[in-house]
Design a protein around this motif. Sequence first.
Motif, PDB file in Angstrom:
ATOM      1  N   PHE A 168       3.156   2.882   3.612  1.00 41.52           N
ATOM      2  CA  PHE A 168       4.301   3.446   2.906  1.00 41.52           C
ATOM      3  C   PHE A 168       3.975   4.884   2.472  1.00 41.52           C
ATOM      4  CE2 PHE A 168       7.203  -0.163   1.385  1.00 41.52           C
ATOM      5  CZ  PHE A 168       6.888  -0.961   2.493  1.00 41.52           C
ATOM      6  N   PRO A 169       4.984   5.740   2.347  1.00 41.28           N
ATOM      7  CA  PRO A 169       4.726   7.096   1.837  1.00 41.28           C
ATOM      8  C   PRO A 169       4.190   7.050   0.413  1.00 41.28           C
ATOM      9  CG  PRO A 169       7.086   6.662   2.006  1.00 41.28           C
ATOM     10  CD  PRO A 169       6.400   5.546   2.706  1.00 41.28           C
ATOM     11  N   GLN A 170       3.536   8.119   0.003  1.00 41.89           N
ATOM     12  CA  GLN A 170       2.834   8.154  -1.281  1.00 41.89           C
ATOM     13  C   GLN A 170       3.757   7.866  -2.461  1.00 41.89           C
ATOM     14  OE1 GLN A 170       0.783  11.906  -2.264  1.00 41.89           O
ATOM     15  NE2 GLN A 170      -1.094  10.709  -2.423  1.00 41.89           N
ATOM     16  N   PHE A 171       4.970   8.424  -2.453  1.00 42.37           N
ATOM     17  CA  PHE A 171       5.879   8.217  -3.577  1.00 42.37           C
ATOM     18  C   PHE A 171       6.267   6.751  -3.701  1.00 42.37           C
ATOM     19  CE2 PHE A 171       8.996   8.563  -0.175  1.00 42.37           C
ATOM     20  CZ  PHE A 171      10.013   7.701  -0.559  1.00 42.37           C
ATOM     21  N   ALA A 172       6.425   6.072  -2.551  1.00 40.63           N
ATOM     22  CA  ALA A 172       6.800   4.658  -2.547  1.00 40.63           C
ATOM     23  C   ALA A 172       5.633   3.795  -3.024  1.00 40.63           C
ATOM     24  CB  ALA A 172       7.243   4.240  -1.160  1.00 40.63           C
ATOM     25  N   GLN A 173       4.437   4.123  -2.587  1.00 43.35           N
ATOM     26  CA  GLN A 173       3.252   3.387  -3.046  1.00 43.35           C
ATOM     27  C   GLN A 173       3.132   3.479  -4.563  1.00 43.35           C
ATOM     28  OE1 GLN A 173      -0.480   4.137  -1.052  1.00 43.35           O
ATOM     29  NE2 GLN A 173       0.515   4.504   0.923  1.00 43.35           N
ATOM     30  N   ALA A 174       3.320   4.682  -5.103  1.00 39.97           N
ATOM     31  CA  ALA A 174       3.211   4.876  -6.552  1.00 39.97           C
ATOM     32  C   ALA A 174       4.243   4.049  -7.306  1.00 39.97           C
ATOM     33  CB  ALA A 174       3.375   6.356  -6.891  1.00 39.97           C
ATOM     34  N   ALA A 175       5.464   4.004  -6.788  1.00 36.83           N
ATOM     35  CA  ALA A 175       6.541   3.243  -7.445  1.00 36.83           C
ATOM     36  C   ALA A 175       6.254   1.750  -7.414  1.00 36.83           C
ATOM     37  CB  ALA A 175       7.872   3.534  -6.760  1.00 36.83           C
ATOM     38  N   ILE A 176       5.868   1.247  -6.266  1.00 37.34           N
ATOM     39  CA  ILE A 176       5.631  -0.191  -6.119  1.00 37.34           C
ATOM     40  C   ILE A 176       4.430  -0.637  -6.943  1.00 37.34           C
ATOM     41  CG2 ILE A 176       4.963  -1.976  -4.439  1.00 37.34           C
ATOM     42  CD1 ILE A 176       6.652  -0.316  -2.379  1.00 37.34           C
ATOM     43  N   GLU A 177       3.374   0.163  -6.937  1.00 40.23           N
ATOM     44  CA  GLU A 177       2.185  -0.179  -7.727  1.00 40.23           C
ATOM     45  C   GLU A 177       2.497  -0.174  -9.222  1.00 40.23           C
ATOM     46  OE1 GLU A 177      -0.614   2.702  -6.405  1.00 40.23           O
ATOM     47  OE2 GLU A 177      -1.050   1.662  -4.518  1.00 40.23           O
ATOM     48  N   PHE A 178       3.306   0.785  -9.667  1.00 43.55           N
ATOM     49  CA  PHE A 178       3.671   0.834 -11.088  1.00 43.55           C
ATOM     50  C   PHE A 178       4.507  -0.385 -11.470  1.00 43.55           C
ATOM     51  CE2 PHE A 178       6.741   1.963 -14.415  1.00 43.55           C
ATOM     52  CZ  PHE A 178       5.858   2.212 -15.460  1.00 43.55           C
ATOM     53  N   CYS A 179       5.520  -0.704 -10.671  1.00 48.00           N
ATOM     54  CA  CYS A 179       6.374  -1.858 -10.979  1.00 48.00           C
ATOM     55  C   CYS A 179       5.570  -3.156 -10.967  1.00 48.00           C
ATOM     56  CB  CYS A 179       7.532  -1.941  -9.981  1.00 48.00           C
ATOM     57  SG  CYS A 179       8.778  -0.655 -10.186  1.00 48.00           S
ATOM     58  N   ARG A 180       4.652  -3.274 -10.020  1.00 43.13           N
ATOM     59  CA  ARG A 180       3.806  -4.469  -9.957  1.00 43.13           C
ATOM     60  C   ARG A 180       2.986  -4.603 -11.233  1.00 43.13           C
ATOM     61  NH1 ARG A 180      -0.068  -3.259  -6.046  1.00 43.13           N
ATOM     62  NH2 ARG A 180       1.332  -3.880  -4.347  1.00 43.13           N
ATOM     63  N   SER A 181       2.416  -3.486 -11.672  1.00 43.37           N
ATOM     64  CA  SER A 181       1.608  -3.488 -12.894  1.00 43.37           C
ATOM     65  C   SER A 181       2.463  -3.832 -14.110  1.00 43.37           C
ATOM     66  CB  SER A 181       0.938  -2.123 -13.062  1.00 43.37           C
ATOM     67  OG  SER A 181       0.131  -2.094 -14.204  1.00 43.37           O
ATOM     68  N   TRP A 182       3.657  -3.252 -14.167  1.00 42.83           N
ATOM     69  CA  TRP A 182       4.569  -3.501 -15.296  1.00 42.83           C
ATOM     70  C   TRP A 182       4.975  -4.965 -15.359  1.00 42.83           C
ATOM     71  CZ3 TRP A 182       6.637  -0.180 -19.065  1.00 42.83           C
ATOM     72  CH2 TRP A 182       7.700  -0.704 -19.812  1.00 42.83           C
ATOM     73  N   LEU A 183       5.394  -5.503 -14.233  1.00 42.13           N
ATOM     74  CA  LEU A 183       5.859  -6.896 -14.185  1.00 42.13           C
ATOM     75  C   LEU A 183       4.714  -7.886 -14.371  1.00 42.13           C
ATOM     76  CD1 LEU A 183       8.420  -6.587 -11.243  1.00 42.13           C
ATOM     77  CD2 LEU A 183       8.935  -6.807 -13.685  1.00 42.13           C
ATOM     78  N   SER A 184       3.490  -7.418 -14.143  1.00 42.65           N
ATOM     79  CA  SER A 184       2.313  -8.272 -14.361  1.00 42.65           C
ATOM     80  C   SER A 184       1.928  -8.336 -15.830  1.00 42.65           C
ATOM     81  CB  SER A 184       1.123  -7.752 -13.541  1.00 42.65           C
ATOM     82  OG  SER A 184       1.385  -7.840 -12.163  1.00 42.65           O
ATOM     83  N   GLY A 185       2.571  -7.528 -16.641  1.00 43.40           N
ATOM     84  CA  GLY A 185       2.320  -7.574 -18.082  1.00 43.40           C
ATOM     85  C   GLY A 185       1.396  -6.504 -18.614  1.00 43.40           C
ATOM     86  N   SER A 186       1.119  -5.461 -17.825  1.00 48.68           N
ATOM     87  CA  SER A 186       0.260  -4.378 -18.321  1.00 48.68           C
ATOM     88  C   SER A 186       0.896  -3.746 -19.550  1.00 48.68           C
ATOM     89  CB  SER A 186       0.054  -3.318 -17.240  1.00 48.68           C
ATOM     90  OG  SER A 186      -0.672  -3.847 -16.151  1.00 48.68           O
ATOM     91  N   THR A 187       0.072  -3.414 -20.515  1.00 45.61           N
ATOM     92  CA  THR A 187       0.591  -2.878 -21.779  1.00 45.61           C
ATOM     93  C   THR A 187       0.316  -1.393 -21.974  1.00 45.61           C
ATOM     94  OG1 THR A 187      -1.452  -3.549 -22.902  1.00 45.61           O
ATOM     95  CG2 THR A 187       0.405  -5.108 -22.921  1.00 45.61           C
ATOM     96  N   SER A 188      -0.491  -0.784 -21.103  1.00 48.09           N
ATOM     97  CA  SER A 188      -0.763   0.648 -21.230  1.00 48.09           C
ATOM     98  C   SER A 188      -0.952   1.272 -19.847  1.00 48.09           C
ATOM     99  CB  SER A 188      -2.002   0.900 -22.100  1.00 48.09           C
ATOM    100  OG  SER A 188      -3.158   0.384 -21.486  1.00 48.09           O
ATOM    101  N   PHE A 189      -0.636   2.555 -19.789  1.00 46.35           N
ATOM    102  CA  PHE A 189      -0.685   3.276 -18.516  1.00 46.35           C
ATOM    103  C   PHE A 189      -1.230   4.679 -18.752  1.00 46.35           C
ATOM    104  CE2 PHE A 189       2.726   0.228 -18.579  1.00 46.35           C
ATOM    105  CZ  PHE A 189       2.606  -0.444 -17.368  1.00 46.35           C
ATOM    106  N   LEU A 190      -2.067   5.150 -17.842  1.00 43.36           N
ATOM    107  CA  LEU A 190      -2.594   6.504 -17.929  1.00 43.36           C
ATOM    108  C   LEU A 190      -1.632   7.456 -17.226  1.00 43.36           C
ATOM    109  CD1 LEU A 190      -6.404   5.942 -17.209  1.00 43.36           C
ATOM    110  CD2 LEU A 190      -5.308   6.400 -19.414  1.00 43.36           C
ATOM    111  N   GLN A 191      -1.368   8.584 -17.854  1.00 43.66           N
ATOM    112  CA  GLN A 191      -0.437   9.551 -17.283  1.00 43.66           C
ATOM    113  C   GLN A 191      -0.952  10.956 -17.522  1.00 43.66           C
ATOM    114  OE1 GLN A 191       2.470   8.841 -15.505  1.00 43.66           O
ATOM    115  NE2 GLN A 191       2.283  11.024 -15.047  1.00 43.66           N
TER     116      GLN A 191
END
Length: 356
Positions: free
Chosen positions: A24-47
Amino acid sequence: MFQLTLGKYKFQKLADFDLDITDFPQFAQAAIEFCRSWLSGSTSFLQQTSGSTGIPKEIELSAVQMIASAKGTQSFFRTDEGSTLLCCLDPRYIAGKMMLVRAMVWNSPIHLSEPKSNPLEGLSLLPDFVAMVPLQVETCLTDKSSLKKLKAIDHLIIGGAPISSALKEKLLENDIQAYQTYGMTETVSHIALAKITSGDLVYTFLTDVEFGLDGRGALWVTSASSNYENVQTNDLVELVDKNSFRWLGRADFVVNSGGVKLHPELLEKKSEATIHGFFPNSAFFFFGQQDDTLGEKLCLAIENKFGIGHSENLLIELKKVLSRFEVPKNIFIMPTFSRTESGKINRLKTIENLGD
């Protein structure tokens, strides 16, 4: 109901995001990985912050902050799960991430598209809520089909950089309902919005944002989206009432020339049409340079790939729209400006390059 759509792919439940996305293109990978992390219950993210006015830094943002921001925007625009969203900003940055968060918090469908200059080109659906940067809006305005779609969008927010006077006029001419955002990574996207109308833009804070001014007149804010931490900005503002303000410019850009304080961003708005008359579509900015007599002298930098121009004639015309204190003492024409990874002009680095 939340559903992320990317071309033929549809993602809804956590299991859907376990798809192999290597190709997948880089922007799509970033979106899918973020949503996966969010839906998995992650409570913090580095930005990482944008670095438009200094060295980029990595900060930690909580899911609680992001949820508070999404709910604040929802309350402002009165969106619901029936609203369709379009994410056309890079999800590696906070603006793109927050489009995904809004969809998940609002329980709304969202379409993911490549973060290109014309995100509405070839788009079959008509979104209700879209966030764009000024360049994307400019490009959409020049395409007949995209312009028609742009007019039909219920809620268009524009961020990443202040809109130009020319873009503002085009939006008003085409009767496009849009808002300029105000915010930063530390506050998880925008905390205030200004409806684009004729006259000065007046920003209204989202609900539950506390604010005030420091000794310089620079804004500080605190809210749930900042984790209730005081965020001191370098933005000089004029308070209009108990919930709104006008943006004047950045304190760290102010030029003190012979005791006269000059705000580069305000001068840029006043002189935009004149400068573009000599250098069409060129980027430019005013800045201060050390001077033995004045302390600082006002200068103008213009990006022109040929590195040449009629600066003497430009100076004559600038004197017609600027006061004598506001006219630049020097004009520098450079082939390219330095920019951050997110595409913003890096003024400090560009000024440093003047001596190269």
